[in-house]
Design a protein around this motif. Structure first.
Motif, PDB file in Angstrom:
ATOM      1  N   THR A 134       0.833  -1.205   0.000  1.00  0.00           N
ATOM      2  CA  THR A 134       0.000   0.000   0.000  1.00  0.00           C
ATOM      3  C   THR A 134       0.864   1.250   0.000  1.00  0.00           C
ATOM      4  OG1 THR A 134      -1.722  -1.193   1.219  1.00  0.00           O
ATOM      5  CG2 THR A 134      -1.849   1.211   1.211  1.00  0.00           C
ATOM      6  N   PHE A 135       1.914   1.252   0.822  1.00  0.00           N
ATOM      7  CA  PHE A 135       2.817   2.404   0.879  1.00  0.00           C
ATOM      8  C   PHE A 135       3.515   2.614  -0.462  1.00  0.00           C
ATOM      9  CE2 PHE A 135       7.111   4.093   1.703  1.00  0.00           C
ATOM     10  CZ  PHE A 135       6.771   5.320   2.243  1.00  0.00           C
ATOM     11  N   ALA A 136       4.001   1.525  -1.068  1.00  0.00           N
ATOM     12  CA  ALA A 136       4.699   1.634  -2.350  1.00  0.00           C
ATOM     13  C   ALA A 136       3.774   2.158  -3.435  1.00  0.00           C
ATOM     14  CB  ALA A 136       5.271   0.272  -2.744  1.00  0.00           C
ATOM     15  N   ASN A 137       2.524   1.739  -3.416  1.00  0.00           N
ATOM     16  CA  ASN A 137       1.578   2.190  -4.436  1.00  0.00           C
ATOM     17  C   ASN A 137       1.245   3.668  -4.264  1.00  0.00           C
ATOM     18  OD1 ASN A 137       0.137   1.542  -6.735  1.00  0.00           O
ATOM     19  ND2 ASN A 137      -1.729   1.013  -5.621  1.00  0.00           N
ATOM     20  N   VAL A 138       1.159   4.122  -3.004  1.00  0.00           N
ATOM     21  CA  VAL A 138       0.913   5.544  -2.747  1.00  0.00           C
ATOM     22  C   VAL A 138       2.083   6.392  -3.248  1.00  0.00           C
ATOM     23  CG1 VAL A 138       0.667   7.284  -0.935  1.00  0.00           C
ATOM     24  CG2 VAL A 138      -0.640   5.154  -0.810  1.00  0.00           C
ATOM     25  N   ILE A 139       3.298   5.937  -2.967  1.00  0.00           N
ATOM     26  CA  ILE A 139       4.489   6.656  -3.440  1.00  0.00           C
ATOM     27  C   ILE A 139       4.520   6.688  -4.961  1.00  0.00           C
ATOM     28  CG2 ILE A 139       7.007   6.620  -3.526  1.00  0.00           C
ATOM     29  CD1 ILE A 139       5.864   7.565  -0.865  1.00  0.00           C
ATOM     30  N   SER A 160       2.579   7.269 -11.274  1.00  0.00           N
ATOM     31  CA  SER A 160       2.458   5.945 -11.867  1.00  0.00           C
ATOM     32  C   SER A 160       1.530   5.109 -10.991  1.00  0.00           C
ATOM     33  CB  SER A 160       3.844   5.298 -11.990  1.00  0.00           C
ATOM     34  OG  SER A 160       3.757   4.031 -12.603  1.00  0.00           O
ATOM     35  N   ASN A 161       1.521   3.813 -11.229  1.00  0.00           N
ATOM     36  CA  ASN A 161       0.627   2.949 -10.460  1.00  0.00           C
ATOM     37  C   ASN A 161       1.122   1.512 -10.537  1.00  0.00           C
ATOM     38  OD1 ASN A 161      -1.677   2.125  -8.988  1.00  0.00           O
ATOM     39  ND2 ASN A 161      -2.708   1.573 -10.905  1.00  0.00           N
ATOM     40  N   ILE A 162       1.112   0.827  -9.413  1.00  0.00           N
ATOM     41  CA  ILE A 162       1.411  -0.603  -9.408  1.00  0.00           C
ATOM     42  C   ILE A 162       0.088  -1.313  -9.635  1.00  0.00           C
ATOM     43  CG2 ILE A 162       2.399  -2.529  -8.115  1.00  0.00           C
ATOM     44  CD1 ILE A 162       3.955  -0.514  -6.445  1.00  0.00           C
TER      45      ILE A 162
END
Length: 225
Positions: free
Chosen positions: A31-36, A43-45
């Motif tokens: 969740t943190f990585a996707n927010v960053i 961008s988006n994961i």
């Protein structure tokens, strides 16, 4: 509480705790990585949300079985506390028997739902298994929506998908937690029933987190004084 709140030691206990912590940590990191990625790199994961949902499902289902073993489920025992110990044990055994029957029904349903994704025959019978339904249509080719296929799981293509390659992760992988968690739930309820029968505890649910926290605070203040 006759040791009801004591955490059972051992390798399996630590493994369960580690797996639950890993699932919770994985959800947080994804969740943190996707927010960053979204707000910093625009961008988006794509697969992060779906994988987070799968991890959350694993966390809840495996955590439910673990909580039974650790007697961590919440319950109301105000009336039970008024009864003599023999009556409490009897009610605890009845509750455990009901939970075992319920979890067995859940296990059958979970296996029947998952089995077609694993190219296995589901059971026949509406409530209890009466055999295997060999005419059921295999759904081993079903894939998840976004999570890509993992190289280490390519053996599944020959094992259950007749050599056809997967582009996304097959549903058999994330959904395996359904029969696994229900099987663990059956085992944990049986273990709880054995504990009640042996007199190690007198109830199925024995979580008193607030009382435990208050006792810990009192003990800490007592040591400081």
């Amino acid at each position: 509480m006759s040791g009801a709140n004591a955490n059972p030691p051992g390798v399996i206990h630590r493994l369960e705790e580690t797996l639950i912590a890993f699932l919770l940590g994985g959800m947080t990191l994804l969740t943190f990585a996707n927010v960053i990625a979204r707000y910093v790199f625009n961008s988006n994961i794509l697969w992060a949300l779906e994988l987070t949902v799968f991890l959350f499902a694993w966390l809840v289902l495996l955590g439910a079985a673990y909580a039974v073993k650790a007697h961590a489920h919440l319950g109301v025992d105000a009336i039970i506390n008024l009864l003599p110990r023999s009556a409490r044990r009897l009610i605890g055994l009845i509750a455990a028997a009901a939970c075992i029957v319920f979890s067995l029904l859940m296990l059958k349903g979970a296996y029947d739902y998952w089995s077609v994704f694993a190219d296995l025959p589901p059971t026949s019978g509406r409530w209890f298994p009466t055999g295997l339904d060999l005419k059921a249509r295999s759904q081993s080719f079903y894939e998840v929506q976004d999570v890509p296929m993992v190289g280490a799981l390519r053996f599944l293509e020959d094992l259950i998908n007749y050599g056809e390659s997967y582009e996304k992760l097959p549903k058999v992988v994330p959904y395996v937690v359904l029969p696994l968690s229900m099987l663990l739930l059956v085992v944990r309820f049986i273990q709880a029933a054995v504990q009640i029968a042996r007199g190690e505890t007198d109830r199925l649910v024995a979580s008193h987190e607030v009382e435990d926290e208050l006792e810990a605070v009192r003990a800490q203040h007592g040591e400081q004084d």
